[in-house]
Write a protein that holds these residues in place. Structure first.
Motif, PDB file in Angstrom:
ATOM      1  N   VAL A  90       0.818  -1.207   0.000  1.00  0.00           N
ATOM      2  CA  VAL A  90       0.000   0.000   0.000  1.00  0.00           C
ATOM      3  C   VAL A  90       0.856   1.263   0.000  1.00  0.00           C
ATOM      4  CG1 VAL A  90      -1.691   1.306   1.313  1.00  0.00           C
ATOM      5  CG2 VAL A  90      -1.909  -1.169   1.123  1.00  0.00           C
ATOM      6  N   GLY A  91       1.786   1.334   0.951  1.00  0.00           N
ATOM      7  CA  GLY A  91       2.593   2.549   1.093  1.00  0.00           C
ATOM      8  C   GLY A  91       3.428   2.812  -0.145  1.00  0.00           C
ATOM      9  N   GLU A  92       4.087   1.760  -0.584  1.00  0.00           N
ATOM     10  CA  GLU A  92       4.963   1.864  -1.744  1.00  0.00           C
ATOM     11  C   GLU A  92       4.191   2.347  -2.970  1.00  0.00           C
ATOM     12  OE1 GLU A  92       8.236  -1.238  -3.614  1.00  0.00           O
ATOM     13  OE2 GLU A  92       6.621  -1.952  -2.344  1.00  0.00           O
ATOM     14  N   GLN A  93       3.002   1.788  -3.119  1.00  0.00           N
ATOM     15  CA  GLN A  93       2.175   2.135  -4.257  1.00  0.00           C
ATOM     16  C   GLN A  93       1.701   3.584  -4.198  1.00  0.00           C
ATOM     17  OE1 GLN A  93      -1.162   0.158  -6.944  1.00  0.00           O
ATOM     18  NE2 GLN A  93      -0.990  -0.671  -4.960  1.00  0.00           N
ATOM     19  N   ALA A  94       1.332   4.011  -2.998  1.00  0.00           N
ATOM     20  CA  ALA A  94       0.870   5.391  -2.840  1.00  0.00           C
ATOM     21  C   ALA A  94       2.025   6.356  -3.137  1.00  0.00           C
ATOM     22  CB  ALA A  94       0.345   5.602  -1.423  1.00  0.00           C
ATOM     23  N   VAL A  95       3.232   5.992  -2.702  1.00  0.00           N
ATOM     24  CA  VAL A  95       4.398   6.833  -2.983  1.00  0.00           C
ATOM     25  C   VAL A  95       4.635   6.891  -4.498  1.00  0.00           C
ATOM     26  CG1 VAL A  95       6.908   7.016  -2.725  1.00  0.00           C
ATOM     27  CG2 VAL A  95       5.496   6.450  -0.743  1.00  0.00           C
ATOM     28  N   LEU A 100       4.515  10.154  -9.438  1.00  0.00           N
ATOM     29  CA  LEU A 100       4.103  10.396 -10.826  1.00  0.00           C
ATOM     30  C   LEU A 100       3.359  11.722 -10.958  1.00  0.00           C
ATOM     31  CD1 LEU A 100       2.962   6.937 -12.228  1.00  0.00           C
ATOM     32  CD2 LEU A 100       5.065   8.180 -12.682  1.00  0.00           C
ATOM     33  N   LYS A 101       2.857  12.222  -9.832  1.00  0.00           N
ATOM     34  CA  LYS A 101       2.209  13.532  -9.865  1.00  0.00           C
ATOM     35  C   LYS A 101       3.202  14.646  -9.530  1.00  0.00           C
ATOM     36  CE  LYS A 101      -2.184  13.242 -11.027  1.00  0.00           C
ATOM     37  NZ  LYS A 101      -2.646  13.930 -12.255  1.00  0.00           N
ATOM     38  N   GLY A 102       4.464  14.302  -9.466  1.00  0.00           N
ATOM     39  CA  GLY A 102       5.496  15.320  -9.329  1.00  0.00           C
ATOM     40  C   GLY A 102       6.001  15.560  -7.915  1.00  0.00           C
TER      41      GLY A 102
ATOM     42  N   LYS B   3       9.480  11.333 -15.065  1.00  0.00           N
ATOM     43  CA  LYS B   3       8.379  10.405 -14.802  1.00  0.00           C
ATOM     44  C   LYS B   3       8.666   9.039 -15.410  1.00  0.00           C
ATOM     45  CE  LYS B   3       4.722  13.723 -13.995  1.00  0.00           C
ATOM     46  NZ  LYS B   3       3.411  14.249 -14.364  1.00  0.00           N
ATOM     47  N   ILE B   4       9.273   9.039 -16.603  1.00  0.00           N
ATOM     48  CA  ILE B   4       9.607   7.750 -17.223  1.00  0.00           C
ATOM     49  C   ILE B   4      10.552   6.966 -16.312  1.00  0.00           C
ATOM     50  CG2 ILE B   4      10.808   6.644 -19.159  1.00  0.00           C
ATOM     51  CD1 ILE B   4       9.576   8.461 -21.015  1.00  0.00           C
ATOM     52  N   SER B   5      11.516   7.673 -15.706  1.00  0.00           N
ATOM     53  CA  SER B   5      12.463   6.939 -14.869  1.00  0.00           C
ATOM     54  C   SER B   5      11.781   6.374 -13.615  1.00  0.00           C
ATOM     55  CB  SER B   5      13.665   7.812 -14.510  1.00  0.00           C
ATOM     56  OG  SER B   5      13.233   8.901 -13.734  1.00  0.00           O
ATOM     57  N   ILE B   6      10.754   7.074 -13.119  1.00  0.00           N
ATOM     58  CA  ILE B   6      10.005   6.534 -11.975  1.00  0.00           C
ATOM     59  C   ILE B   6       9.284   5.239 -12.385  1.00  0.00           C
ATOM     60  CG2 ILE B   6       8.106   6.965 -10.354  1.00  0.00           C
ATOM     61  CD1 ILE B   6       8.791   9.982 -10.608  1.00  0.00           C
ATOM     62  N   ILE B   7       8.718   5.276 -13.596  1.00  0.00           N
ATOM     63  CA  ILE B   7       8.006   4.094 -14.086  1.00  0.00           C
ATOM     64  C   ILE B   7       8.980   2.940 -14.303  1.00  0.00           C
ATOM     65  CG2 ILE B   7       6.655   3.166 -16.006  1.00  0.00           C
ATOM     66  CD1 ILE B   7       5.727   6.198 -16.357  1.00  0.00           C
ATOM     67  N   ILE B   8      10.112   3.247 -14.956  1.00  0.00           N
ATOM     68  CA  ILE B   8      11.109   2.207 -15.211  1.00  0.00           C
ATOM     69  C   ILE B   8      11.506   1.554 -13.889  1.00  0.00           C
ATOM     70  CG2 ILE B   8      13.497   1.775 -15.949  1.00  0.00           C
ATOM     71  CD1 ILE B   8      13.129   4.002 -18.012  1.00  0.00           C
ATOM     72  N   GLU B 219      -6.198   4.155 -15.700  1.00  0.00           N
ATOM     73  CA  GLU B 219      -6.770   5.489 -15.900  1.00  0.00           C
ATOM     74  C   GLU B 219      -6.161   6.513 -14.945  1.00  0.00           C
ATOM     75  OE1 GLU B 219     -10.767   5.327 -16.951  1.00  0.00           O
ATOM     76  OE2 GLU B 219     -11.009   7.496 -17.075  1.00  0.00           O
ATOM     77  N   VAL B 220      -5.813   6.055 -13.752  1.00  0.00           N
ATOM     78  CA  VAL B 220      -5.134   6.943 -12.808  1.00  0.00           C
ATOM     79  C   VAL B 220      -3.735   7.271 -13.333  1.00  0.00           C
ATOM     80  CG1 VAL B 220      -4.251   7.156 -10.465  1.00  0.00           C
ATOM     81  CG2 VAL B 220      -6.417   5.998 -10.866  1.00  0.00           C
ATOM     82  N   LEU B 221      -3.078   6.228 -13.822  1.00  0.00           N
ATOM     83  CA  LEU B 221      -1.698   6.418 -14.288  1.00  0.00           C
ATOM     84  C   LEU B 221      -1.622   7.381 -15.463  1.00  0.00           C
ATOM     85  CD1 LEU B 221      -0.538   2.707 -14.020  1.00  0.00           C
ATOM     86  CD2 LEU B 221       0.185   4.601 -12.574  1.00  0.00           C
ATOM     87  N   VAL B 222      -2.534   7.199 -16.440  1.00  0.00           N
ATOM     88  CA  VAL B 222      -2.433   8.068 -17.615  1.00  0.00           C
ATOM     89  C   VAL B 222      -2.976   9.476 -17.353  1.00  0.00           C
ATOM     90  CG1 VAL B 222      -2.391   6.213 -19.301  1.00  0.00           C
ATOM     91  CG2 VAL B 222      -4.583   7.213 -18.626  1.00  0.00           C
ATOM     92  N   SER B 223      -3.520   9.702 -16.145  1.00  0.00           N
ATOM     93  CA  SER B 223      -3.828  11.091 -15.816  1.00  0.00           C
ATOM     94  C   SER B 223      -2.584  11.797 -15.276  1.00  0.00           C
ATOM     95  CB  SER B 223      -4.982  11.167 -14.815  1.00  0.00           C
ATOM     96  OG  SER B 223      -4.553  10.764 -13.542  1.00  0.00           O
ATOM     97  N   SER B 224      -1.517  11.025 -15.063  1.00  0.00           N
ATOM     98  CA  SER B 224      -0.255  11.622 -14.622  1.00  0.00           C
ATOM     99  C   SER B 224       0.806  11.627 -15.725  1.00  0.00           C
ATOM    100  CB  SER B 224       0.318  10.852 -13.432  1.00  0.00           C
ATOM    101  OG  SER B 224      -0.592  10.806 -12.379  1.00  0.00           O
ATOM    102  N   VAL B 225       0.823  10.570 -16.534  1.00  0.00           N
ATOM    103  CA  VAL B 225       1.808  10.502 -17.621  1.00  0.00           C
ATOM    104  C   VAL B 225       1.091  10.173 -18.927  1.00  0.00           C
ATOM    105  CG1 VAL B 225       3.818   9.830 -16.280  1.00  0.00           C
ATOM    106  CG2 VAL B 225       2.248   8.088 -17.075  1.00  0.00           C
ATOM    107  N   LYS B 226       1.745  10.525 -20.028  1.00  0.00           N
ATOM    108  CA  LYS B 226       1.166  10.182 -21.325  1.00  0.00           C
ATOM    109  C   LYS B 226       1.194   8.668 -21.501  1.00  0.00           C
ATOM    110  CE  LYS B 226       2.185  14.249 -24.060  1.00  0.00           C
ATOM    111  NZ  LYS B 226       3.124  14.840 -25.004  1.00  0.00           N
ATOM    112  N   PRO B 227       0.152   8.116 -22.120  1.00  0.00           N
ATOM    113  CA  PRO B 227       0.129   6.668 -22.298  1.00  0.00           C
ATOM    114  C   PRO B 227       1.400   6.132 -22.965  1.00  0.00           C
ATOM    115  CG  PRO B 227      -1.958   7.608 -22.971  1.00  0.00           C
ATOM    116  CD  PRO B 227      -1.055   8.748 -22.629  1.00  0.00           C
ATOM    117  N   PHE B 228       1.891   6.847 -23.951  1.00  0.00           N
ATOM    118  CA  PHE B 228       3.065   6.362 -24.656  1.00  0.00           C
ATOM    119  C   PHE B 228       4.294   6.366 -23.749  1.00  0.00           C
ATOM    120  CE2 PHE B 228       6.584   6.632 -27.755  1.00  0.00           C
ATOM    121  CZ  PHE B 228       6.309   5.466 -28.459  1.00  0.00           C
TER     122      PHE B 228
END
Lengths: 305, 445
Positions: A90-95, A100-102, B3-8, B219-228
């Motif tokens: 949970v925590g990790e995911q929320a972080v 991703l929101k900056g 953001k890409i690096s966070i996803i990676i 849907e939550v994810l693509v509201s933060s980053v572009k799908p591509f």
């Protein structure tokens, strides 16, 4: 100066047009209800505001300038169809979602700890999402939506699937956010919550915007001069003898030792004048203007179309 | 970019932490080692069965066949009637009867009678021994007749074991030693690993996409980053898992090679041995020239420059092939509503991949056939097929052309998949057809 504007938005798919020249204007600090039946185009519009999809044509204005990609960090979105990674903690995911929101990792952790304490779910930090009850997961989703303190919050059918306790919690939090100046878009077809929460609404049906404005003005506008009069039961009382020429009786019934009379005002007549005519004959309980519920307006407008 | 690096990093760490990663990392090399050892064992296994073979020697040769591994030969004094061979074999528990006829010096024929088919190895060994005896006899007759002194010794000195070295020449004038058995094995193993990698990691990307779509987090994810961007982050993150796994294997392999060199060939300068043309015993090794030739042969096939070239090609084709397939698999994952629905779209891609493995295997026999040539250029088959071809030493332009085509293909298909992905992830509860996918390509992002 308006906070957010969508102007002449058109979105077409292969077989249908989801939005046809829809414009809305969201005042700063409002709770803006986006209403409409299923398939009206609400979700399409919300996705466009979130820059998940692009409109075929039209403009989006945020703070009097065109909406930019970087603005996603200033918007929070809780979609109708929402989920979390089941296997992730949970925590990790929320972080992760917060970053991703900056938000920086440190900020995200600090703010999350605070929210988790507030919602009394701190002990869930290291649990996997699949172990959470649905209500718990919803709390986590709400937190991740508001964590980055967005200026604009978008809730798509926020109360669907929430239990009544969480609905109350959510309403309280929404109010609190509004007090802090957050503007909120609230998409729903649950009309009772609209009346309770929203300050402004727009109604969308069949890809078109039908009506938009402050909720009180709209209800006032659709109030067609009808009034309800309730009096203590009196077998001798004949309403038509006392109301005068300005009123017409639409319906009348006797129930629970009481007369309930619906009056239509055809010519202007102050309430005091009417009441002074009736008062000698009967014991008045209440007299009020009938303001249609959002539900009535909604059904009426959708059916008219 | 950030953001890409966070996803990676999420895609990478969640997978590396899984038990399955550890299991694959440990067990795949073990499986390969077992497979390799099994092959070697099959090729070189000693015939352990104890047998006794009766020999009826009618010739003048004296005991022409001697013990072979566990097989003993008993020379019979009395003759046995040919019609009674079967009962004789059973009675005395002999495995076979070998009859060396009187005429063996004229017609070099030997007869073997047995109740069950004779193992090939045993038959070959008997052939060699009898042949040697017959030749020896003939030679000594000639020596006896001639008067040349020390002829026997001189003839013996003419015996020469021959090692065939195969070289590949190119127009630029280089010639490279290609040791076809081991290098082709290299190519095959490389092709097989690339096939497994592409399949395994592309399906992981697809699974991830299906998971995000079905549990609605997308849907939550693509509201933060572009799908591509998100797709790119996912593909790169999963690729990093594959590369890490590959690096672990390389590291462990290098350690094993170094250790085994220290244990098996202590104090040998491999570089010198590799370049040596004269195989008179190298200092520090106590070995016959023939044995040393084999060691040199093995050492040459694991020449550093070849290994580096091969590893480089492996990395390139893994990444290129993976990017191509992963993006398509991701598009499939985005188009469907559950993992079971992926089959319809997966089948054509799986068939192409499997066919490329078969072509790769056939490349071992003939790396220059036109089927192999073309499929090593076509992007969908080139990763596996070209890798199996490379060890045979092929023209550089072919490799470069194949690589350029692969890069162009993955750029094009990633772009195409990105479009399908973008639409697909937000489309729920719709039975998707090929026609539908085509329409999605035209939607505005």
């Amino acid at each position: 100066m308006s906070f957010f504007k969508a102007l002449h938005i058109v979105k077409r798919y292969a077989n249908h047009t989801a939005l046809d020249d829809v414009s809305i204007e969201i005042p700063e600090g409002s709770i803006y209800g986006l209403l409409g039946p299923n398939g009206a185009g609400k979700t399409s519009l919300i996705r466009i505001i979130n820059q998940i999809t692009a409109p075929d044509s039209g403009e989006l204005i945020f703070h009097s300038r065109p909406l930019q990609r970087a603005d996603v960090n200033r918007i929070g979105y809780l979609p109708e169809e929402r989920g979390l990674y089941k296997k992730m903690k949970v925590g990790e995911q929320a972080v992760y979602l917060a970053r991703l929101k900056g938000l920086s990792k440190q900020d995200a952790v600090a703010r999350l700890k605070m929210w988790f304490e507030k919602f009394e779910i701190s002990s869930w930090w290291n649990r996997k999402v699949e172990e959470l009850s649905k209500g718990m997961a919803q709390k986590v989703q709400f937190i991740t939506t508001v964590l980055h303190e967005p200026e604009l919050l978008i809730f798509d059918e926020p109360f669907s699937g929430f239990d009544p306790i969480n609905v109350e919690l959510l309403k309280r939090e929404i109010w609190e956010l509004r007090q802090k100046g957050t503007t909120i878009i609230f998409s729903t077809h649950n009309m009772s919550s609209v009346e309770e929460i929203c300050s402004h609404i727009a109604l969308i049906n069949k890809s078109h915007k039908i009506i938009e404005g402050p909720i009180n003005q709209i209800r006032e506008k659709y109030a067609n001069n009808t009034y309800q009069l309730s009096c203590r039961y009196n077998p001798q009382f004949k309403a038509e003898e006392f109301i005068g020429d300005e009123f017409k009786i639409l319906s009348q019934r006797i129930e629970d030792n009481r007369h309930d009379i619906i009056l239509q005002q055809t010519n202007y007549c102050p309430a005091n004048t009417l009441l002074s005519r009736i008062m000698p004959a009967v014991d008045i309980i209440s007299y009020q203007k009938i303001i249609p519920s959002m539900n009535d307006i909604f059904i009426r407008l959708v059916q008219e179309q | 970019m950030n953001k890409i690096s966070i996803i990676i990093s999420r895609e990478f760490t969640t997978r590396v932490r899984k038990k399955s990663f550890l299991i694959v990392t440990i067990f795949v090399p073990i499986l390969f080692a077992i497979f390799y050892l099994f092959l070697m064992w099959m090729l070189f296994k000693e015939d352990n069965q104890k047998r006794t073979i009766a020999v009826i020697n009618e010739s003048t040769l004296e005991k022409p066949i001697e013990q072979i591994n566990n097989t003993n030969f008993v020379y019979l004094e009395q003759d046995v009637n040919e019609s009674e061979y079967a009962t004789f074999l059973k009675e005395h528990n002999y495995y076979a009867i070998t009859r060396i006829p009187q005429s063996v010096m004229q017609h070099a024929e030997v007869y073997m009678y047995s109740l069950a088919p004779i193992p090939l190895e045993l038959k070959n060994e008997i052939t060699i021994q009898v042949q040697r005896q017959v030749e020896e006899k003939k030679r000594s007759d000639i020596i006896a007749q001639s008067n040349i002194p020390d002829l026997d010794k001189k003839l013996r000195a003419t015996r020469t074991p021959v090692l065939v070295r195969t070289l590949v020449v190119s127009e630029s004038g280089d010639s490279k030693e290609s040791s076809s058995e081991i290098t082709s094995l290299f190519g095959l193993v490389g092709g097989l690993i690339i096939y497994i990698f592409i399949f395994m990691y592309s399906s992981q990307v697809m699974k991830g996409v299906v998971e995000e779509k079905t549990n609605r987090i997308i849907e939550v994810l693509v509201s933060s980053v572009k799908p591509f961007q998100f797709l790119l982050g996912k593909i790169i993150g999963v690729a990093a898992v594959g590369l890490l796994q590959f690096l672990i294997w390389i590291g462990v392999g290098a350690i094993i090679i170094t250790v085994s060199k220290l244990v098996l060939l202590p104090g040998v300068d491999l570089a010198a041995l590799r370049g040596a043309t004269d195989l008179t015993p190298v200092q520090g090794i106590n070995m016959q020239p023939e044995q040393l030739a084999i060691v040199q042969y093995v050492v040459k096939t694991i020449e550093p420059s070849f290994i580096l070239e091969f590893m480089g090609a492996f990395l390139f084709y893994f990444i290129g092939g993976y990017l191509l397939y992963a993006s398509l698999f991701a598009a499939i994952g985005a188009a469907v509503d559950s993992e079971t629905d992926t089959q319809q779209f997966m089948t054509p891609l799986s068939i192409i991949l499997i066919v490329s493995l078969y072509i790769g295997i056939s490349a071992m026999k003939n790396p220059e056939s036109s089927l192999v040539f073309w499929s090593s250029l076509i992007p969908f088959t080139s990763p596996v097929v070209m890798l199996t071809r490379i060890p045979f030493g092929i023209p550089t332009w072919e490799i470069i052309l194949s690589m350029v085509l692969l890069v162009l293909a993955f750029l094009f298909f990633t772009w195409l998949s990105g479009k399908i992905y973008r639409v697909g992830i937000l489309m729920y509860g719709k039975k998707v057809t090929w026609k539908e996918l085509y329409k999605w390509l035209k939607y505005k992002g």
